[in-house]
Design a protein around this motif. Structure first.
Motif, short mmCIF file in Angstrom:
data_model
loop_
_atom_site.label_atom_id
_atom_site.label_comp_id
_atom_site.label_asym_id
_atom_site.label_seq_id
_atom_site.Cartn_x
_atom_site.Cartn_y
_atom_site.Cartn_z
N VAL A 243 -4.01 -2.40 -8.91
CA VAL A 243 -2.65 -1.85 -9.38
C VAL A 243 -2.77 -0.54 -10.36
CG1 VAL A 243 -0.40 -2.30 -10.74
CG2 VAL A 243 -1.57 -3.99 -9.13
N ILE A 244 -2.18 0.28 -9.90
CA ILE A 244 -2.37 1.41 -10.51
C ILE A 244 -0.95 1.82 -11.65
CG2 ILE A 244 -2.13 4.14 -10.76
CD1 ILE A 244 -4.24 3.88 -8.28
N GLY B 114 8.75 -0.03 -11.03
CA GLY B 114 9.41 0.42 -9.60
C GLY B 114 9.15 -0.29 -8.68
N ALA B 115 8.21 -1.07 -8.59
CA ALA B 115 7.46 -1.65 -7.34
C ALA B 115 8.82 -2.90 -6.65
CB ALA B 115 6.45 -2.97 -7.68
N ASN C 55 4.87 -3.73 2.09
CA ASN C 55 4.05 -2.63 2.26
C ASN C 55 4.45 -1.52 1.59
OD1 ASN C 55 2.66 -3.95 4.35
ND2 ASN C 55 3.51 -3.11 6.18
N LEU C 56 5.92 -1.19 1.28
CA LEU C 56 6.37 -0.10 0.57
C LEU C 56 5.86 -0.44 -0.96
CD1 LEU C 56 7.83 2.40 0.97
CD2 LEU C 56 9.73 1.44 0.31
N ALA C 57 6.15 -1.61 -1.36
CA ALA C 57 5.71 -2.11 -2.70
C ALA C 57 4.22 -1.73 -3.06
CB ALA C 57 6.10 -3.66 -3.03
N ALA C 58 3.55 -2.22 -1.91
CA ALA C 58 2.02 -1.70 -2.19
C ALA C 58 1.61 -0.23 -2.37
CB ALA C 58 1.23 -2.39 -1.03
N VAL D 184 0.20 1.54 -6.02
CA VAL D 184 -1.27 2.40 -6.18
C VAL D 184 -0.68 3.85 -6.20
CG1 VAL D 184 -2.58 0.70 -4.48
CG2 VAL D 184 -1.35 2.51 -3.61
N THR D 185 0.45 4.13 -6.47
CA THR D 185 0.95 5.45 -6.87
C THR D 185 1.36 5.57 -8.27
OG1 THR D 185 1.85 5.71 -4.54
CG2 THR D 185 2.56 7.32 -6.00
N LYS D 186 0.86 6.56 -8.91
CA LYS D 186 1.35 6.99 -10.38
C LYS D 186 2.60 7.52 -10.14
CE LYS D 186 -0.09 8.34 -14.90
NZ LYS D 186 -0.97 9.02 -15.74
#
Length: 309
Positions: free
Chosen positions: A252-253, A257-258, A285-288, A292-294
């Motif tokens: 997790v980065i 908003g997940a 899948n979208l939460a993942a 991993v997106t800052k």
């Protein structure tokens, strides 16, 4: 074919977030301005997937309102239904930047001024899903406006959705919250809540079985209970069927908003007639990708990502 896959209704506000890590707002000397509000973020995530979406919110007749409208428009959301209140300034939330639970103060002004005329039957009939949050439902006149619109939406063939993100600081009258949430979910609701949301709403830890039973008793059709690293449970068909969906371990980065990303993926798949299992996987899948997106998700996300095993 409906004009909008999602009609997202509720708070659009300015988040003033501390620029440096601090234990509280008291220790925070500087803040940075961001567009905030879960309904807007949900709609933005679905717009990134190429879905036609609209936002119904209320802002003040001021430059913070102009800032918010401009930021929302950049994501591809239809902003023509954002109302402007001539008497109340744009709502703001001041938040400390922290690795734990942030210290925040909400200044509720224009965001709560949604009126019945802002949500027409024509707009509801043109939308596949009507979505809101506990934040939006927590104060009048928006509270009565949104519950009434949910009843009309259900009658017009528009599915009713809620992110049950209850927070006692925003809605201290827990007994009233239960009544309002029940009235909303009673419209064959599609309900998303986390274990933490449930603990705040009940005021204590309760079992998964009780949460599902209580929300189905309200009249909810489908309940998605998210459990962090333990995946999620989907109870649907008014509780007659239930599935458990696991998640793959990831580094997790940025977890901010997940939840909005998860439900955006879920509802996109739902609107395409996918099974609850596939919808849940799409959400995961979208939460993942968000984890991993800052910062926010990329401006465009290939919808095919939702359906990767």
């Amino acid at each position: 074919m409906k004009k909008y896959v999602l009609l997202s209704v509720g708070e659009l506000l300015v988040d003033l977030i501390g620029t440096e890590l601090a234990s509280s707002i008291l220790e925070t000397p500087e803040f940075e301005r961001f567009q905030g509000g879960s309904p807007a973020n949900m709609a933005a995530n679905m717009a990134r997937l190429g879905q036609p979406v609209a936002l119904i919110s209320c802002i003040g007749n001021d430059n913070l309102g102009v800032f918010l409208r401009d930021e929302v428009a950049k994501t591809g959301i239809d902003t023509q239904h954002i109302a402007v209140d001539s008497f109340q300034p744009t709502s703001i939330v001041v938040v400390s930047r922290t690795k734990g639970t942030p210290d925040f103060i909400a200044y509720r002004t224009a965001d709560r001024m949604l009126q019945p005329q802002h949500i027409s039957d024509e707009l509801l009939a043109e939308s596949a899903v009507f979505h809101t949050t506990c934040f939006a439902l927590s104060q009048e006149p928006a509270q009565s406006t949104i519950v009434d619109a949910a009843k009309r939406a259900n009658a017009l063939g528009c599915r009713v959705s809620i992110d049950c993100n209850y927070a006692p600081q925003i809605w201290p009258d827990r007994e009233q919250a239960w009544k309002v949430i029940s009235a909303y979910c009673g419209q064959d609701g599609l309900v998303k809540l986390s274990e933490d949301d449930a603990e705040r709403l009940y005021g204590k830890r309760v079992t998964e079985e009780q949460i599902l039973a209580d929300f189905h008793a309200m009249g909810a059709d489908l309940i998605c209970l998210t459990k962090g690293g333990d995946g999620s449970v989907i109870s649907y068909n008014k509780g007659k069927e239930k599935i458990t969906v696991g998640v793959k371990p990831i580094e997790v980065i940025d977890a901010t908003g997940a939840g909005d990303a998860y439900w955006a993926g879920f509802l996109t798949a739902f609107s395409e007639g996918k099974t609850p299992a596939v919808c849940s996987q799409a959400g995961a899948n979208l939460a993942a990708l968000k984890l991993v997106t800052k910062g926010p998700l990329p401006a465009q996300v290939d919808k095919a990502l939702l359906y990767v095993d």
